[in-house]
Design a protein around this motif. Sequence first.
Motif, PDB file in Angstrom:
ATOM      1  N   LYS A 284       0.833  -1.211   0.000  1.00  0.00           N
ATOM      2  CA  LYS A 284       0.000   0.000   0.000  1.00  0.00           C
ATOM      3  C   LYS A 284       0.868   1.261   0.000  1.00  0.00           C
ATOM      4  O   LYS A 284       1.764   1.403   0.823  1.00  0.00           O
ATOM      5  CB  LYS A 284      -0.895  -0.018   1.244  1.00  0.00           C
ATOM      6  CG  LYS A 284      -1.668   1.245   1.520  1.00  0.00           C
ATOM      7  CD  LYS A 284      -2.908   1.343   0.644  1.00  0.00           C
ATOM      8  CE  LYS A 284      -3.576   2.704   0.755  1.00  0.00           C
ATOM      9  NZ  LYS A 284      -4.328   2.905   1.978  1.00  0.00           N
ATOM     10  N   LEU A 285       0.560   2.141  -0.948  1.00  0.00           N
ATOM     11  CA  LEU A 285       1.275   3.418  -1.068  1.00  0.00           C
ATOM     12  C   LEU A 285       0.260   4.540  -1.275  1.00  0.00           C
ATOM     13  O   LEU A 285      -0.861   4.290  -1.716  1.00  0.00           O
ATOM     14  CB  LEU A 285       2.202   3.381  -2.288  1.00  0.00           C
ATOM     15  CG  LEU A 285       3.526   2.654  -2.136  1.00  0.00           C
ATOM     16  CD1 LEU A 285       4.028   2.180  -3.490  1.00  0.00           C
ATOM     17  CD2 LEU A 285       4.551   3.587  -1.494  1.00  0.00           C
ATOM     18  N   PHE A 286       0.674   5.753  -0.986  1.00  0.00           N
ATOM     19  CA  PHE A 286      -0.179   6.922  -1.219  1.00  0.00           C
ATOM     20  C   PHE A 286       0.450   7.814  -2.290  1.00  0.00           C
ATOM     21  O   PHE A 286       1.620   8.172  -2.167  1.00  0.00           O
ATOM     22  CB  PHE A 286      -0.328   7.756   0.057  1.00  0.00           C
ATOM     23  CG  PHE A 286      -1.190   7.102   1.096  1.00  0.00           C
ATOM     24  CD1 PHE A 286      -2.532   7.441   1.217  1.00  0.00           C
ATOM     25  CD2 PHE A 286      -0.672   6.146   1.956  1.00  0.00           C
ATOM     26  CE1 PHE A 286      -3.337   6.839   2.173  1.00  0.00           C
ATOM     27  CE2 PHE A 286      -1.463   5.542   2.911  1.00  0.00           C
ATOM     28  CZ  PHE A 286      -2.804   5.889   3.024  1.00  0.00           C
ATOM     29  N   LYS A 329      10.356  -7.297  -4.397  1.00  0.00           N
ATOM     30  CA  LYS A 329      10.123  -8.140  -3.215  1.00  0.00           C
ATOM     31  C   LYS A 329       8.933  -9.087  -3.422  1.00  0.00           C
ATOM     32  O   LYS A 329       8.514  -9.770  -2.486  1.00  0.00           O
ATOM     33  CB  LYS A 329       9.869  -7.254  -1.995  1.00  0.00           C
ATOM     34  CG  LYS A 329      11.120  -6.490  -1.568  1.00  0.00           C
ATOM     35  CD  LYS A 329      10.814  -5.419  -0.542  1.00  0.00           C
ATOM     36  CE  LYS A 329      12.068  -4.597  -0.287  1.00  0.00           C
ATOM     37  NZ  LYS A 329      11.767  -3.208   0.049  1.00  0.00           N
ATOM     38  N   GLY A 330       8.339  -9.064  -4.623  1.00  0.00           N
ATOM     39  CA  GLY A 330       7.249  -9.990  -4.921  1.00  0.00           C
ATOM     40  C   GLY A 330       5.857  -9.458  -4.642  1.00  0.00           C
ATOM     41  O   GLY A 330       4.902 -10.222  -4.529  1.00  0.00           O
ATOM     42  N   PHE A 331       5.727  -8.125  -4.531  1.00  0.00           N
ATOM     43  CA  PHE A 331       4.422  -7.537  -4.231  1.00  0.00           C
ATOM     44  C   PHE A 331       3.899  -6.693  -5.388  1.00  0.00           C
ATOM     45  O   PHE A 331       4.660  -5.958  -6.003  1.00  0.00           O
ATOM     46  CB  PHE A 331       4.516  -6.615  -3.003  1.00  0.00           C
ATOM     47  CG  PHE A 331       4.714  -7.361  -1.727  1.00  0.00           C
ATOM     48  CD1 PHE A 331       3.626  -7.723  -0.955  1.00  0.00           C
ATOM     49  CD2 PHE A 331       5.986  -7.718  -1.312  1.00  0.00           C
ATOM     50  CE1 PHE A 331       3.808  -8.428   0.217  1.00  0.00           C
ATOM     51  CE2 PHE A 331       6.170  -8.419  -0.147  1.00  0.00           C
ATOM     52  CZ  PHE A 331       5.079  -8.780   0.627  1.00  0.00           C
ATOM     53  N   ALA A 332       2.606  -6.805  -5.631  1.00  0.00           N
ATOM     54  CA  ALA A 332       1.951  -5.827  -6.485  1.00  0.00           C
ATOM     55  C   ALA A 332       1.825  -4.534  -5.677  1.00  0.00           C
ATOM     56  O   ALA A 332       2.029  -4.539  -4.470  1.00  0.00           O
ATOM     57  CB  ALA A 332       0.583  -6.331  -6.905  1.00  0.00           C
ATOM     58  N   SER A 333       1.457  -3.441  -6.361  1.00  0.00           N
ATOM     59  CA  SER A 333       1.254  -2.193  -5.637  1.00  0.00           C
ATOM     60  C   SER A 333      -0.241  -1.891  -5.556  1.00  0.00           C
ATOM     61  O   SER A 333      -1.013  -2.265  -6.437  1.00  0.00           O
ATOM     62  CB  SER A 333       1.980  -1.050  -6.339  1.00  0.00           C
ATOM     63  OG  SER A 333       1.484  -0.900  -7.652  1.00  0.00           O
TER      64      SER A 333
END
Length: 540
Positions: A284-286, A329-333
């Motif tokens: 999770k990003l803003f 790191k293997g994550f979607a955003s």
Amino acid sequence: MWMMVHANGYALDAKGQRFEAVVVDGERIVAVGSTADLMLQFASRVDGILDLQGATVVPGLVDSHMHIAAVGEQALKLNLSGVRSKQALLDRVDEWARRLAPDEWVLGGGWDDNRFVDRILPTLEELNGAAGGRPMLLNRICQHAFLANSAALHLAGIDINAPDPPDGRYGRSHAGELTGLIYENAVRPILRVVPKRSKEQWKVALRAGMEMALKAGLTAVHTDDVRSFETFADTWETFYQLIHEDQVKLRVHELVDWHYLDEIPTVRHLLPKPDHWLQIGAAKLFADGAMGGSTAWLSAPYSDAPGWTGTPIYTPAELMSRIRSAREKGFASAVHAIGDAALDTLLTILEALPRGPLRDRIIHAEVIRPDLVERMAALGDRVVVDIQPRFTVSDFPWIADRLGDERIANACAWKTLKDAGLFLAGGSDAPIEPLEPLLGIHAAVTRRPPFADGDGYGMAEALSPEEAVRLFSRDTSYASQTETEKGVIAPGWLADFTVLDRDIVFPETVDQIRDANVLYTIVGGNMAYAADGRQVEWSA
Ligand SMILES: [Zn+2]
């Protein structure tokens, strides 16, 4: 093995099939059909039969974006969501503060000055008086602005003449002194001195939130809570205990705030493995703030604040490097983007990156320039857009002042996005909006407050009841990449159902959606919630 019979059932599959009866074995659906057929085939083999007497059954409802620990935590804090004037806010603070120890923090949230009849905020002196000398922090409903008093500023080491930090801002008097109003990350020094809740307190809050979700008819939530617990390990362990030890049977897809990603590889081997109940989601990003506090990043100035466009949280290069590092790191955003400039920047980044192994998520997409629709659609199923239909209730009509006549047509333009072929997923953003999915479905259909009359705002963008129910069921499973397991009632699929006393897919009137009551929430074949007086065991 057990079965439900005499249902008004909607499979919500591609063919739009209807059914009366379902047979469940363990966590999965075995058969779907008419009551007569399935009784003939299965009645002698099942352990129990639940006679629904015409109640409506839809695939388990799912919330695609919320903060469930914060939902539960509200029960532990002063709730200011119903407050409609400055004086009412001060009275509520005063009343709450009197029950606290002389040095205890007054913590609360949910105030919305756009709903105040006087549209004015208290002065610092008024805030000091109401809190009786105690430090105080009150979150605005959007969580992007805050009210603090002198005792809180003092404990945080913020001087009355302090300059603005680079990633936030202070409200100021004509003399340039702080008023107690704080925007965005300028609140950080105060958050650092607010006493921390213990892991046990967060568990109490989380349990309350999860039980509220089940009661509201949700069978799963996509939720973002690591910032509450401040460690991924504690978040994960607490959910695991509640689901698997305390039997709070809600499915949880946990987004991980970007700042905590590095912790995961170091603790992963210590933690129970993900399963259908508990999954690790995207990072999770803003990209920007919100419309309420005018912190959303627009490509042209706010109509009610000449020259002000809001600001991005990160430079485009920084946002890109964070999304890229999450991928490594293997994550979607999963990126919060409310204003059209934030969305434009995010799309430019996603267009530049190769397709990842997992779908990226755009959260909110509230203000959409027409040229951005095509670009989002061009990304196809690489991207899911998490929309919150309740924003049409809470942000209209005042959002028209912020955006002006022309841009308002592009706010909450859900039908335009749907018709362009975008993958949308329905959510609440609770506790910012109520967590009840029926209110979200009602808002997507009516685009007006639940008890208002007449047409809502921008009805060209309204969804049909069936589209809205799918938005909160099957459509959400694309975002968690579980679209072959959840969201359709058919043999082999997970046995997640929401059972209601009124038809919400083909209601006689739209307000029937608002008035429907949840009778049962069934998750993975478990009776996770049953309304008062309803049987909780299958009759043998
Ligand atoms: Zn949110």
